[in-house]
Each structure stands twice: as C-alpha cells, then as structure tokens.
Design a protein around this motif. Structure first.
Motif, PDB file in Angstrom:
ATOM      1  N   LEU A   4       0.821  -1.297  -0.144  1.00 49.26           N
ATOM      2  CA  LEU A   4       0.111  -0.016  -0.030  1.00 49.26           C
ATOM      3  C   LEU A   4       0.997   1.476   0.171  1.00 49.26           C
ATOM      4  O   LEU A   4       0.244   2.502  -0.599  1.00 49.26           O
ATOM      5  CB  LEU A   4      -0.733  -0.162   1.287  1.00 49.26           C
ATOM      6  CG  LEU A   4      -1.811  -1.194   1.190  1.00 49.26           C
ATOM      7  CD1 LEU A   4      -2.833  -1.032   2.501  1.00 49.26           C
ATOM      8  CD2 LEU A   4      -2.836  -1.093  -0.018  1.00 49.26           C
ATOM      9  N   VAL A   5       1.934   1.145   0.786  1.00 49.72           N
ATOM     10  CA  VAL A   5       2.946   2.514   0.958  1.00 49.72           C
ATOM     11  C   VAL A   5       3.851   2.223  -0.003  1.00 49.72           C
ATOM     12  O   VAL A   5       4.175   3.448  -0.997  1.00 49.72           O
ATOM     13  CB  VAL A   5       3.147   2.796   2.187  1.00 49.72           C
ATOM     14  CG1 VAL A   5       4.042   4.058   2.436  1.00 49.72           C
ATOM     15  CG2 VAL A   5       1.616   2.804   3.240  1.00 49.72           C
ATOM     16  N   ASP A   6       4.971   1.340   0.249  1.00 45.46           N
ATOM     17  CA  ASP A   6       6.380   1.342  -0.536  1.00 45.46           C
ATOM     18  C   ASP A   6       5.948   1.476  -2.004  1.00 45.46           C
ATOM     19  O   ASP A   6       6.960   2.109  -2.760  1.00 45.46           O
ATOM     20  CB  ASP A   6       6.942   0.313  -0.256  1.00 45.46           C
ATOM     21  CG  ASP A   6       7.510   0.375   1.350  1.00 45.46           C
ATOM     22  OD1 ASP A   6       7.276   1.193   1.727  1.00 45.46           O
ATOM     23  OD2 ASP A   6       7.766  -0.701   1.868  1.00 45.46           O
ATOM     24  N   TRP A   7       5.178   0.394  -2.628  1.00 47.67           N
ATOM     25  CA  TRP A   7       4.647   0.417  -4.034  1.00 47.67           C
ATOM     26  C   TRP A   7       4.164   1.581  -4.652  1.00 47.67           C
ATOM     27  O   TRP A   7       3.934   1.850  -5.693  1.00 47.67           O
ATOM     28  CB  TRP A   7       3.938  -0.787  -4.298  1.00 47.67           C
ATOM     29  CG  TRP A   7       4.922  -2.089  -4.219  1.00 47.67           C
ATOM     30  CD1 TRP A   7       6.238  -1.922  -4.068  1.00 47.67           C
ATOM     31  CD2 TRP A   7       4.595  -3.244  -4.220  1.00 47.67           C
ATOM     32  NE1 TRP A   7       6.623  -3.508  -3.857  1.00 47.67           N
ATOM     33  CE2 TRP A   7       5.524  -4.190  -4.176  1.00 47.67           C
ATOM     34  CE3 TRP A   7       3.127  -4.073  -4.470  1.00 47.67           C
ATOM     35  CZ2 TRP A   7       5.437  -5.511  -3.990  1.00 47.67           C
ATOM     36  CZ3 TRP A   7       3.037  -5.309  -4.438  1.00 47.67           C
ATOM     37  CH2 TRP A   7       4.326  -6.237  -4.290  1.00 47.67           C
ATOM     38  N   ASN A   8       3.571   2.676  -3.697  1.00 46.39           N
ATOM     39  CA  ASN A   8       3.264   3.932  -4.186  1.00 46.39           C
ATOM     40  C   ASN A   8       3.865   5.120  -3.684  1.00 46.39           C
ATOM     41  O   ASN A   8       3.244   6.100  -3.650  1.00 46.39           O
ATOM     42  CB  ASN A   8       1.744   3.908  -3.326  1.00 46.39           C
ATOM     43  CG  ASN A   8       0.561   3.193  -4.277  1.00 46.39           C
ATOM     44  OD1 ASN A   8       0.567   3.260  -5.344  1.00 46.39           O
ATOM     45  ND2 ASN A   8       0.168   2.307  -3.570  1.00 46.39           N
ATOM     46  N   ARG A   9       5.187   4.932  -3.564  1.00 49.63           N
ATOM     47  CA  ARG A   9       5.983   5.944  -3.076  1.00 49.63           C
ATOM     48  C   ARG A   9       6.353   6.971  -4.320  1.00 49.63           C
ATOM     49  O   ARG A   9       7.395   6.625  -5.126  1.00 49.63           O
ATOM     50  CB  ARG A   9       7.259   5.699  -2.493  1.00 49.63           C
ATOM     51  CG  ARG A   9       7.103   5.081  -0.896  1.00 49.63           C
ATOM     52  CD  ARG A   9       8.348   4.876  -0.336  1.00 49.63           C
ATOM     53  NE  ARG A   9       8.296   4.133   0.867  1.00 49.63           N
ATOM     54  CZ  ARG A   9       7.790   4.832   2.141  1.00 49.63           C
ATOM     55  NH1 ARG A   9       7.436   6.187   2.316  1.00 49.63           N
ATOM     56  NH2 ARG A   9       7.367   4.187   3.323  1.00 49.63           N
ATOM     57  N   THR A  10       5.528   7.677  -4.695  1.00 54.47           N
ATOM     58  CA  THR A  10       5.578   8.396  -6.084  1.00 54.47           C
ATOM     59  C   THR A  10       5.611   9.831  -5.926  1.00 54.47           C
ATOM     60  O   THR A  10       5.708  10.795  -6.926  1.00 54.47           O
ATOM     61  CB  THR A  10       4.252   7.935  -7.024  1.00 54.47           C
ATOM     62  OG1 THR A  10       3.138   8.656  -6.286  1.00 54.47           O
ATOM     63  CG2 THR A  10       4.194   6.421  -7.278  1.00 54.47           C
TER      64      THR A  10
END
Length: 831
Positions: free
Chosen positions: A216-222
């Motif tokens: 939820l968080v790391d793969w969405n650090r954009t």
C-alpha cells in the motif's frame, strides 16, 4: 450463506474445481505434485491452544476462497480414511464473506468425518480436471505415497510447539517463492482466525503488517516535484516568453510559431470574455484536429474556462445529448462543421462562435496576455466517455492533475525543444491533450496530418520522415497500422522516432520489437489509467520483451499518483491474486458533471491499515501485482466469465490463440446460443486468411489449454471491431458469434450495382469486411463495419471521403450519392 460439504457424488461432480492463481498458464493434462515446500509457523498456537484438524482444514478453505475468490468449489481430502490412505474424497464447499471461521470449522469437521467413514463424497483417485487442490490432515505417512496428480496439496499438522505446513505443488504452474508466500498467508490467517473466530472471514488478515505496508505504501511512493506548477495555459505562455519564434504547429497550410498561436488565442479569449466566459465556464469546441483547435483550446483556458471537445463527425443527436449533459456558456466551431450543432443551438442555446464568420471581429481585438483568473484546481476540460447505461459521462478534470501528468511524461522521456509529435488522436480522446498541450509545454512541435488523409498510414509515414517526428502518441492499433504499412510496402522506416507512448488498449506483445526494428533506439512506454484520472496513471517502459509474457505488463503508478488492487471487500490482495484496480492521487477528476449519484458510486473515500481517507476511483479493471510490485492488467471485471461453473480469464484464452503462428490478433468472449447456454468463442485475425482453418486453431487450443477453456468455435475475422478511439469494441463482437445474422441483410445477385461509385464501394466493403453480398441499402455497421474499417474503406474508395461521411451515409446508396457530390473536386495530391 451456506457452508457445507456436498452430501454425495452427484453434488461433488457438479461443483466447480478451485482455480487458483498461477505463475504460468495451465496446460492440458494432469498436474504433477513433484515439488515440496515446508514452513514451520511459530506463534500460531500459543494461548489459543493447539488447533484441531477441523480448524486447520477450515483455515485452508478460507485461504483458498480468498485467493481464488470463488464462493463454491471442490477440494480433495487425501489420506483421511485409515482403511484406504491412498484414497481421496472430493467434497464441495460454499463460503461467503459474511461467514465466520466457526461456521467453516463446522463444515470442515463434517467433511473430515465423512472422508474417514468413506461417506458423503466422491471417493477414489483424482486428476487435475476433477480436483486440482487437495488437503491432507496431519503429516503424510511415509509408507503411503501422496496423490501424484493435482496442482497443489496442503498438509498441515499442529503441535504445542507450532504448526507445520507442507505444500506439494506442480512446478510447471507455481514458483517455489509463490508457494512460500501462500504458506505465509496461511500462517497469518490461522493466527487471525483463532484470535477472532466469529469475525467475518472477509475481514480476517492474510497479509502481515509489513506486507500491507509494502503493497500500500512502498509500491506507491511516487511523490515528486513536477517541473510545471501552473495552469496549462500559463505553462504555454512561459514557452512563448522563452522562444516566441519557435515552431509550435505544422499543418498542410504552413507553420505557426508559439508567438503567433499565443496572439490568436489571446484575441479569441477576449472575444469569449465578451460573451461572459470566465472561471467555471464551459465552452464546447466542435472542431477537428487543426490549428483552429489548438488556438481555441488555449483561448478557453486563457479566458478562465474549461473546454468540452465535441467531435464534428458525431451525429447531430449525439452532440445534442452531450450538450444536454453540461451547461456550456458558448460553442466554438466553423461554418463547414456546425451543421450538426443545429439542435443544440436552437431556441435559447448558447452563443455560437464560428471562427471563419467571426474572424473580422476577433482579429480586431488586442493580442496581449489575458488574466484568466483560473488556478491549479480550476477545471481545464470536460471530456465524455461512454457509459454502461448508454448515456455518455462528462468527466471534469483540473489543471493540477493534467499538468502533473504531462510534466511526468516529458520528464521521463526528456521531451523538449526540437521534439515533434504527430497529432492523430481525436479531440474527444484524452490522449489528444498530450498532442496539443504536452508537447508544446515542453517547447516541442505538433505536426498535423492533412484533413483528407488523416486516417492514412502512408501519409503518417511520409510526415514522420518529412518533418523528423520524434514522438509517437496513440492507441496501439494506430502504431501497428504504421508498422504494417512500412513492413508490407517497403516504405521509408520512421527512423527519427525516439519515443512511443501507447495507451487506451492492449498492446500486442510483438509490437515493441517490430517498431524498434524500424526505429532503433526507440523508447517504448506502455501507459494505462482512466480518463477519470487525468489521461494516464500507470507506466511501464518496455526495454526487453519476455517471450513468455501473455501481455505487456501494465506497470507502476506515475508521479504523484497511486494504485491499489483490492478484493470485493476493498482489502488489499497478495501478489498474484486478481482484484479490482483503484486509482488515487493528484490526477483524480472532480467527478461527473451534474451526476452526483454516479460520481459517488465510482469516487469514494477509502481507508485500510496505513492508508487513511484516500479518495479513490474504481476503474472496473481487473489487475494483479507481480512479486516486484509491477501491476498486470487482466481485463475488465465484466470480461471475466464463468461457463459451466468454471471461471475463465479471457486473457489466458486470448494468449493461447495468439500463440498460433498464423494468428495476428485474438479476442475471446462469451455468447448465448439458441438453447440459452453460455458458450465461449474465439475471434482471430490472421496473417494469411487462406492459410489457416478454424478447425486447425481449435486443435491448437486443445493442445495448450485445459478442456474447459477451449472455445466452442473460433471465427476468423478480417479485422477486430474498434471504437472511434481505436479501442477494441468487445460489445460489437457479440453480433459476430457463429449463429448471429446481421439485421436487414439482403439476398441479392451480383448485378444490381450499375455505376462505378456503387461498384467501387461494394468491392471495397467485400474486401475489408469479408462479406459476400452487399445490397444498395445494406448498412455498413450491421455487417461488421466500425470506425477503423471505415478508415480502411476510405483509402480504397476515395481518400477525399471522411469518417463522418460514412457515419452519416452508412449505406451503398447514401455513400455513392456523397461520392457524386465530391466528384467535381480535384484529387488531393498531398503525399
């Protein structure tokens, strides 16, 4: 909700086997449980005590339900009958998200008791067709071998020191790391279920807190600081101030510099201001891709308003419906394009600005900068997409989200002054926003094709070479048409292209390599997302094509955007498991104009674990994560079908069809036959229509797919039906199944066509549509026609025709009359 083992053999045979996610496609024949992974789970008993076999089995059932998303399924129980340890009992279960683990434990206990007594199930040896997933209570006895066939077997044994889970699996389907993750999910679910046995199973965790944070968080650090921060027109103005003499636009009529475009837009903006247009106003633009359109778009934005693209090729009633859905303060068009606006402008309709008629008034106005009064959160455009109800949906987008998207694309590819893009997208398709504003915001140039040959790939190839076009931006089918033309006709390769951005539809797996053979060094971006999220949200740069890919990966979220794959209860799913794709971030639309109920249905607030009060948009796409966080698109949620109780992912059938060397493209879909039964049919286009037989394709499928996934029939088409935006029109395929007969088809001999225009139309329609008989009143769109085939027909009939001509004159009689109207015009000699 019912949770029960089936009482007898007949029920077990009717139930659907489990279809778990796999790392590789299934193939015909029985699975082989030749590999094993064992995991010892610590802390899964502890203060709960040692769980019994029924609880261990129940947790396995819940996990299988969550991973497969099947509510009804069969599971084999192996080694339960002490008299026949090699026998397998098949039991059927039905679970729902509202049931508790306590409910499932009761059903599991009954099933185990029946298996031990030899009652209540289908007892005997199994294969992967009848029961691919098995459960073994306790550790298998060394003296009695486990079943050798199947896809997955779980053996679980608990003790005071912990729980040991052993998985036997088919390595042709599953990677060892995938199986280890599955066993880890079992451990998390076991702990959660024992802690809260009355909680609905849909709410029990199968991911650790660390896994949830990564997904939820790391793969969405954009998060990123975009190079552009203002409104679209302000960024264009910045380019004007930097290089006013640079070329912004090239058309068949000549070139326009940034300064010239800006001056024209400023004058028109002042005229719109005089009509009352300002912040919050909407202005309809009924213009094709042209210099007028670029000027009008900028003028509306400079006046503080938002533009609404209205395709002049649309029928009058369609445009009237669109304009009833929004309140426009003005309309902008030209005299030769405004006929279809008569209904919308009748009576008390908005004022109509005709650029040719009103040119003396507009040209007399000052051309200095206009203070728009708009901000980053103001609307910049409202664009329509088709609706499931048949009524188009007007989507309202903000400057902030669109500027962010364009800036991300330009930064990723290093687009700047000297770059040129070919403008092929319809203004009603949001990829046109990049062509008009994305390239110019970077200081690059928009190249527009001749109006008469806008749909001709030979013309595109000529323009790419003539003007040194460096950026391609379109739906995949248009690039494929360019590549086909160059390959088949030996035309000059588009070697100046250095970047291709494709979005809006599936990309053929071979297209990146085919394109790079013609344009070495080309960077190839696969883009995904939704119009509701400012053009694109997901990006995957194709560097090297994996020959095992069934499709091009979808990718990762772009700058300042986020993506989530959630189950039907809006909980995150593990890698490999299909779920609904949701989008979030700066690009989300305001919503659907004046449609609060529809907006509330698709745009919602969502919280889970480390994510709080996130506004998300449900796309309707099915997707899954790869272990590395890359998203793979599986299709639309309504493209997943269940036939004879078995769920079938159409993408897997399509990939198998495309695996035949003679197949160019393939689609699979369901249809209902005359008896009311749902069947599966494959549709293909082939490299050589005379070089493949449907029966041969059927045999090919039977050799690579399980029996239940093999289509009943395969139809060979000349081309796939496409929408006006170049996307596959799956609904149109429903009229092409083997039993379908187009309405109004005439039974005719071949002598009715008496003049040259009629005969030319008939010949081209026969060739392009693959039909034998065409009558004078045969409707182009009822015999398999679509916008793309219309474009191909135009090239064969008369390049001076337009797509609108065929839309308005879809019969041979009507189109031949239109040909006579333009017969006195000289031929278009444009290359």
């Amino acid at each position: 909700m019912t949770t029960h083992p089936s009482p007898g053999r007949q029920s077990a045979e009717r139930a659907a086997p489990l279809v778990l996610p796999t790392d590789r496609p299934r193939r015909p024949g029985a699975g082989h449980l030749s590999e094993r992974v064992t995991v010892r789970l610590s802390g899964s008993t502890g203060h709960h005590g040692v769980p019994d076999e029924a609880a261990l089995f129940a947790v396995a059932l819940v996990l299988l339900h969550r991973l497969s998303q099947q509510e009804s399924f069969t599971v084999g129980i192996a080694g339960a009958d002490p008299r026949r340890l090699q026998a397998t009992t098949v039991s059927s279960f039905t679970l729902s998200g509202g049931s508790s683990l306590t409910d499932v434990v009761q059903a599991a206990r009954t099933a185990l008791a029946d298996a031990r007594s030899g009652e209540g199930g289908d007892t005997g040896h199994t294969d992967d067709t009848s029961v691919p997933v098995l459960f073994h209570p306790g550790r298998p006895a060394p003296a009695f071998p486990l079943p050798s066939s199947g896809e997955l077997l779980l053996a679980v044994e608990a003790s005071p020191t912990g729980t040991e889970v052993e998985a036997h699996y088919d390595p042709r389907l599953h990677e060892a790391e995938t199986v280890r993750r599955l066993l880890g999910h079992y451990g998390v679910l076991l702990e959660a279920g024992l802690t809260e046995p009355e909680r609905p199973i849909s709410e029990l965790s199968i991911l650790t807190a660390e896994e949830e944070r990564r997904i939820l968080v790391d793969w969405n650090r954009t998060a990123a600081e975009p190079p552009y921060r203002g409104c679209l027109h302000e960024e264009f103005q910045a380019r004007v101030e930097t290089a006013p003499e640079s070329t912004a636009l090239i058309t068949e009529d000549g070139e326009l510099s940034f300064g010239q475009v800006d001056a024209k837009a400023n004058r028109l903006a002042r005229h719109l201001r005089g009509l009352g247009i300002g912040p919050g106003s909407l202005v309809g633009l009924c213009l094709e891709q042209s210099a007028d359109l670029l000027v009008a778009v900028l003028a509306v934005l400079k006046a503080g308003g938002a533009y609404v693209p209205l395709d002049p090729g649309y029928p009058e009633q369609r445009l009237a419906t669109m304009l009833r859905g929004v309140t426009c303060g003005a309309l902008v068009s030209r005299s030769d394009l405004a006929d279809n606006l008569r209904t919308a402008t009748a009576d008390s309709g908005p004022p109509l600005v005709l650029l040719d008629r009103d040119a003396p008034v507009v040209d007399a106005l000052p051309d200095g900068a206009v203070n728009s009064g708009a901000g980053a959160d103001s609307l910049c455009y409202v664009i329509y997409t088709s609706g499931s109800t048949g009524v188009p949906k007007p989507i309202a987008l903000r400057h902030r989200g669109v500027v962010n998207n364009l800036a991300d694309l330009n930064s990723h590819l290093g687009i700047g002054p000297g770059d040129k893009v070919l403008g092929l997208s319809s203004p009603s398709f949001d990829m046109s926003v990049y062509e008009m504003l994305g390239i110019t915001l970077a200081g690059g140039t928009l190249v527009l094709p001749s109006r008469a040959r806008a749909k001709d790939p030979a013309h595109w190839a000529h323009l790419v070479s003539l003007h040194g076009v460096t950026v391609w931006n379109s739906a995949p089918v248009l690039l494929e048409m360019l590549v086909d033309h160059v390959e088949r006709n030996g035309a000059k390769p588009p070697s100046t292209l250095r970047a291709a951005m494709l979005g809006g539809d599936w990309i053929p797996v071979d297209l990146p390599d085919r394109t790079r053979k013609l344009a070495p060094g080309l960077r190839f971006l696969a883009l995904g997302g939704a119009t509701e999220a400012s053009i694109h949200s997901i990006l995957f740069e194709v560097t090297e094509v994996d020959p095992d890919w069934p499709s091009i990966p979808y990718g990762r979220p772009m700058a300042n955007q986020r993506a989530y794959v959630l189950d039907r209860h809006r909980r995150p799913v593990p890698p490999g498991v299909a779920g609904d794709l949701y989008l979030a971030g700066v690009g989300l639309a305001v919503g659907y104009v004046d449609q609060p109920e529809r907006t509330a249905e698709r745009f919602t607030e969502w919280s889970h674990g480390p994510v709080a009060k996130e506004r998300v948009y449900r796309t309707g796409d099915l997707a899954r994560y790869r272990p590395d966080g890359v998203i793979e698109l599986l299709g639309r949620s309504d493209f997943q079908v269940k036939i004879r109780g078995l769920r079938i992912e159409l993408g897997e059938v399509e990939a198998a069809l495309k695996g035949h060397p003679a197949v160019a493209d393939a689609v699979a879909g369901p249809y209902t036959d005359r008896t009311g039964d749902l069947r599966l049919v494959g549709y293909v286009t082939v490299l050589d229509r005379h070089g493949v037989d449907p029966d041969e394709l059927h045999r090919h499928l039977a050799s690579v797919l399980p029996g239940y996934m093999v289509p009943t029939s395969v139809m060979v088409l000349d081309a796939m039906p496409l929408s006006a935006n170049g996307k596959l029109d799956r609904r149109a395929l429903q009229d092409r199944h083997p039993e379908a007969q187009p309405p109004g088809r005439e039974t005719l001999d071949d002598t009715w066509a008496t003049d040259l225009p009629e005969q030319r139309i008939v010949d081209v329609w026969r060739q392009v549509l693959g039909v034998e008989r065409v009558g004078p009143r045969t409707d182009f769109f009822t015999i398999g026609g679509d916008s793309l085939k219309a474009m191909r027909c135009i090239a064969g009939i008369d390049p001076r025709l337009t797509l609108g001509d065929i839309l308005r004159n879809p019969t041979v009689e009507g189109l031949s009359a239109r040909l006579r109207e333009i017969a006195d015009d000289g031929p278009d000699g444009t290359p």
